[in-house]
Scaffold this active site. Structure first.
Site, short mmCIF file in Angstrom:
data_model
loop_
_atom_site.label_atom_id
_atom_site.label_comp_id
_atom_site.label_asym_id
_atom_site.label_seq_id
_atom_site.Cartn_x
_atom_site.Cartn_y
_atom_site.Cartn_z
CD1 TRP A 334 47.59 10.11 -6.06
CD2 TRP A 334 48.88 10.57 -7.67
NE1 TRP A 334 48.24 10.92 -6.18
CE2 TRP A 334 48.86 11.45 -6.69
CE3 TRP A 334 50.54 10.65 -8.75
CZ2 TRP A 334 50.37 12.58 -6.79
CZ3 TRP A 334 50.74 11.17 -8.97
CH2 TRP A 334 50.86 12.54 -7.78
CG ASP A 335 48.65 8.27 -2.19
OD1 ASP A 335 48.00 8.59 -2.92
OD2 ASP A 335 48.03 9.17 -0.62
CD GLU A 475 43.95 16.19 -4.59
OE1 GLU A 475 43.57 15.92 -2.76
OE2 GLU A 475 43.58 14.60 -4.84
CE LYS A 585 46.32 18.85 -0.69
NZ LYS A 585 44.89 17.42 -1.14
CD GLN A 586 49.05 16.50 -4.40
OE1 GLN A 586 48.22 17.67 -4.22
NE2 GLN A 586 49.19 15.37 -4.42
C1 BGC Z 1 46.25 13.96 -2.19
C2 BGC Z 1 46.30 12.89 -2.73
C3 BGC Z 1 46.69 11.73 -2.52
C4 BGC Z 1 45.74 11.89 -1.31
C5 BGC Z 1 45.61 11.06 -0.70
C6 BGC Z 1 45.75 14.25 -0.70
O1 BGC Z 1 45.47 14.98 0.29
O2 BGC Z 1 46.01 15.69 -2.36
O3 BGC Z 1 47.10 13.33 -4.22
O4 BGC Z 1 46.47 11.08 -3.38
O5 BGC Z 1 46.35 12.96 -0.12
O6 BGC Z 1 46.77 10.24 -0.06
#
Ligand code: BGC
Length: 747
Positions: A334-335, A475, A585-586
């Protein structure tokens, strides 16, 4: 500080890999890590071609490490050039992002007493996209014998995984050498040819090993007289756009090489630099600040954004590390849609369309995936590679340091928000470009097919429709119910689908009915939308990230926040334990304010921003940029600026190893987001482009280009001016709100 240069003036083997990633060169077709010519233990040289994926035995597919051409072994009177021996008197190395060339200057006194100055230069051509050109200039302080060995090394692996069958090696009468091999599972033909020339007469020979072919040159030089070696290499693959059954990679390489050799290194550099110059002339963002780091970070972002996508090929996505390293296996997440695509939408809209067409090419496999899990419509892969590969998310992700067991990854089944993200991106592209043709050919079908998926994914419970057992953007939480981001985004997807159905012509309806149950959508959408559960703020004004989030137990955030390394919480807790903690985490809930900002009032956004930022570790590089952007929108300018600074440091900071396996593409897109959509406050709405700039302390002024509905503008913001100048195209509806600029407001 040179704002167009990524440089170092100290040789440090610990930083080799980081430099290889951040100073990676490329052109969207290929990416070449900026490894040194001579070999070191810590080096991780790699060249990738976008789309050349291959699956090692019992593993998911990945971008295959291709045969390498960057290697050079140099001997002065039999002593091998190596910066860990002898005395390095001078060392400087840089990538010039303005013209794409990297140069290393070294003066070294060998153990044999000869002092030699080396200048290594390299480029990946912007105009001849299959070509890598290298030059080495050597000046010795006494007469000497020089021997050079350089060629095509097929012994490359992805951390030990070999992707190629036996290599066919060739040496041609015109001194070209060639290596041809097929990827083991995907059966892609890859060819590489190189030719080496020197400025002085030489004794030439060829040597081979099991998976490599090398040109060797020997010559004598006089004291103080420069000798120059030029190596030009061409890559071709059977996955290249336009490659047909009758083509051969050998012939293609020969042709590419022939054209490039006519130009020589200087000619290639000139053309490539001109192309870069055109890019910078149209796309420059200026950030005037007493600290030049911000200008450099923005240049860095633009440089990488420009080389990470193949603007011609709609079969290719953008990897989480782009083409700069083997991290995340070259897969698209999704990035792309949420963090990177906005740059393309507002800067290179034709490339944005190609990237979305790539997602369209995954539709069939997404329908298969939905069926596999018992759903309707299209369920997009969480991780995507070549369209035939379908879902490429690995099932396991390393070892849990606490339990010693392998961490299972459930993202392919549960991280379903990617579906809504793609639908959102289609809409975002459409409202910013007005590209109806895209919608008719691809966009509407994508939105409707994803809506079909959601209709089958929601569950009726407690008298409402809920989405259960998911992973949201954060995540660190697995198997949660009613993740607010997922629910709201799915609902938004329903709204888009409903609008399409209400306005669809009979002709398109008939066409779509071949693949989509339009009647079913028509009946079910209003029913589900009516009772869809969209978590509301609680008595404290906080929207729960998911059911029960606020009941989770706290942790001392300061132990894990703002540390030199991310993921340090795993040193103390297992994944299962973290799953039960009130720690993110984010950006998760905060993501919602970025995508669907207008649905929430300022007070709610502010309260939730503060609450969630506090417990977010920013352990994903996708986090800081969105927080910075949101802080700008909330006029919390000091916070916005601090977070922006940290976001710029993700790849450019001093931390040694976090970029080793490649740059962070989403965070790089995020630098652009924080500047353009954060400080600039630029956002396409349904019928207008709104621009609500802010100016944090620390930035004196900035100026940035924006393409909106085919017209080009430049937004300039300083303490006494905020202006949108139209540079080309028709006047569009632009709503520029200058109220947030303190200087202006006081006038
Ligand atoms: C993040 C995801 C991201 C992926 C690739 C993971 O560490 O939690 O949101 O899509 O990295 O960058």
């Amino acid at each position: 500080m040179e704002t167009y240069k990524i440089s170092e003036n100290k040789f440090n083997t610990d930083k080799l890999q980081k430099f290889e990633s951040i100073a990676c060169q490329g052109n969207g077709y290929m990416g070449v890590r900026n490894s040194l010519e001579e070999e070191y233990v810590h080096t991780h040289r790699n060249t990738f071609i976008n789309g050349v994926f291959d699956a090692p035995h019992e593993e998911v597919t990945e971008l295959a490490a291709l045969p390498d051409v960057t290697n050079f072994e140099l001997y002065i009177n039999s002593e091998r050039f190596d910066m860990l021996t002898g005395t390095v008197n001078k060392y400087e190395r840089s990538l010039n992002m303005k013209n794409g060339e990297s140069v290393r200057r070294v003066t070294r006194t060998g153990e044999n007493g000869i002092k030699v100055t080396y200048v290594f230069s390299r480029l990946a051509s912007q105009t001849h996209r299959h070509i890598v050109a290298e030059r080495v200039q050597i000046i010795c302080d006494s007469d000497a014998q020089i021997r050079v060995v350089t060629g095509i090394d097929g012994k490359m692996t992805n951390s030990g995984a070999q992707h190629f069958g036996p290599a066919e090696l060739r040496s041609y009468s015109d001194r070209r050498i060639g290596l041809y091999a097929k990827t083991l599972q995907s059966q892609v033909d890859v060819g590489v040819q190189s030719v080496l020339k020197s400025s002085e007469d030489n004794k030439y020979s060829v040597k081979t090993d099991r998976r490599g072919v090398f040109s060797c040159m020997q010559l004598s030089v006089n004291k103080g007289e420069p000798v120059v070696f030029e190596k030009i290499s061409a890559y071709a693959t059977s996955r290249d756009l336009g490659f047909s059954e009758n083509d051969s990679v050998e012939e293609k390489c020969k042709k590419y090489l022939y054209d490039a050799v006519q130009l020589g290194y200087d000619g290639l550099l000139k053309l490539s630099a001109e192309a870069w110059n055109n890019f910078w002339e149209t796309n420059t963002i200026t950030i005037a600040s007493d600290n030049k780091f911000y200008q450099k970070a923005v240049n860095f972002a633009l440089y990488h954004l420009h080389i990470m996508a193949n603007c011609e090929d709609n079969r290719l996505g953008i990897g989480a590390k782009a083409l700069s390293g083997e991290g995340y296996k070259g897969h698209s997440f999704w990035d792309t849609e949420i963090f990177i695509l906005p740059y393309y939408i507002y800067t290179e809209p034709q490339t944005a369309r190609k990237l979305l067409e790539y997602r369209y090419s995954l539709l069939e496999k997404s329908r298969e995936k939905a069926k596999k899990y018992g759903f309707n419509g299209a369920m997009y892969p969480w991780e995507a590679a070549w369209s035939d590969d379908g879902e490429t998310c690995p099932l396991s992700g390393g070892m849990d340091l606490e339990t010693g067991k392998s961490i299972e990854i459930h993202a392919s089944e549960k991280e379903v928000h990617i579906n809504a993200d793609i639908a959102y991106a289609v809409w975002h592209y459409y409202i910013a470009t007005g590209d109806k043709d895209f919608m008719e050919k691809y966009g509407c079908e994508m939105i409707l097919s994803i809506a079909e998926f959601w209709l089958s994914r929601v569950e009726e419970r407690n008298g409402r429709y809920e989405i259960l057992d998911v992973i949201g953007p954060d995540e660190y939480k697995d198997g949660i119910d009613n993740n607010a981001y997922t629910n709201y985004m799915a609902y938004f997807n329903f709204c888009l689908a409903q609008e399409i159905i209400q306005n669809i012509s009979d002709e398109y309806r008939k066409e779509f009915e071949k693949k989509i149950d339009i009647n079913g959508l028509e009946i079910c959408l209003p029913q589900v939308m009516d009772k869809m559960y969209l978590p509301e703020p609680d008595e404290n004004g906080i929207i729960p990230q998911f059911d029960g989030f606020r009941d989770l137990k706290d942790v001392d955030y300061s132990l894990y926040k703002n540390k030199e390394k991310v993921g340090m919480i795993f040193d103390d807790y297992s994944f299962e334990e973290i799953n039960k903690m009130r720690v993110c985490k984010q950006a998760d809930l905060v993501m919602l304010f970025y995508t669907l900002r207008n649905q929430f009032d300022n007070e709610t956004v502010k309260r939730n921003f503060e609450y969630y930022e506090n417990c977010t570790l920013h352990d994903s590089s996708l986090s800081l940029c969105i927080h910075s952007l949101m802080a700008s929108r909330l006029n919390m300018l000091d916070t916005a600026f601090k977070l922006f600074h940290k976001c710029c440091e993700v790849d450019l900071g001093d931390n040694t190893d976090n970029s080793d396996s490649g740059i962070h593409s989403a965070s790089i897109g995020g630098i652009w987001l924080a500047v353009v959509m954060g400080f600039g406050g630029v956002k396409a709405e349904n019928d207008a482009l709104t621009v609500e700039p802010v100016l944090p302390d620390g930035i004196n002024s900035y100026s940035l280009p924006i393409i909106y509905r085919g017209s080009k503008y430049r937004l300039t913001v300083s303490a006494d001016e905020a202006d949108m100048e139209r540079l080309s195209g028709e006047q569009q509806t632009i709503i520029l709100n200058r109220n947030n600029i303190t200087g202006l407001r006081n006038k």
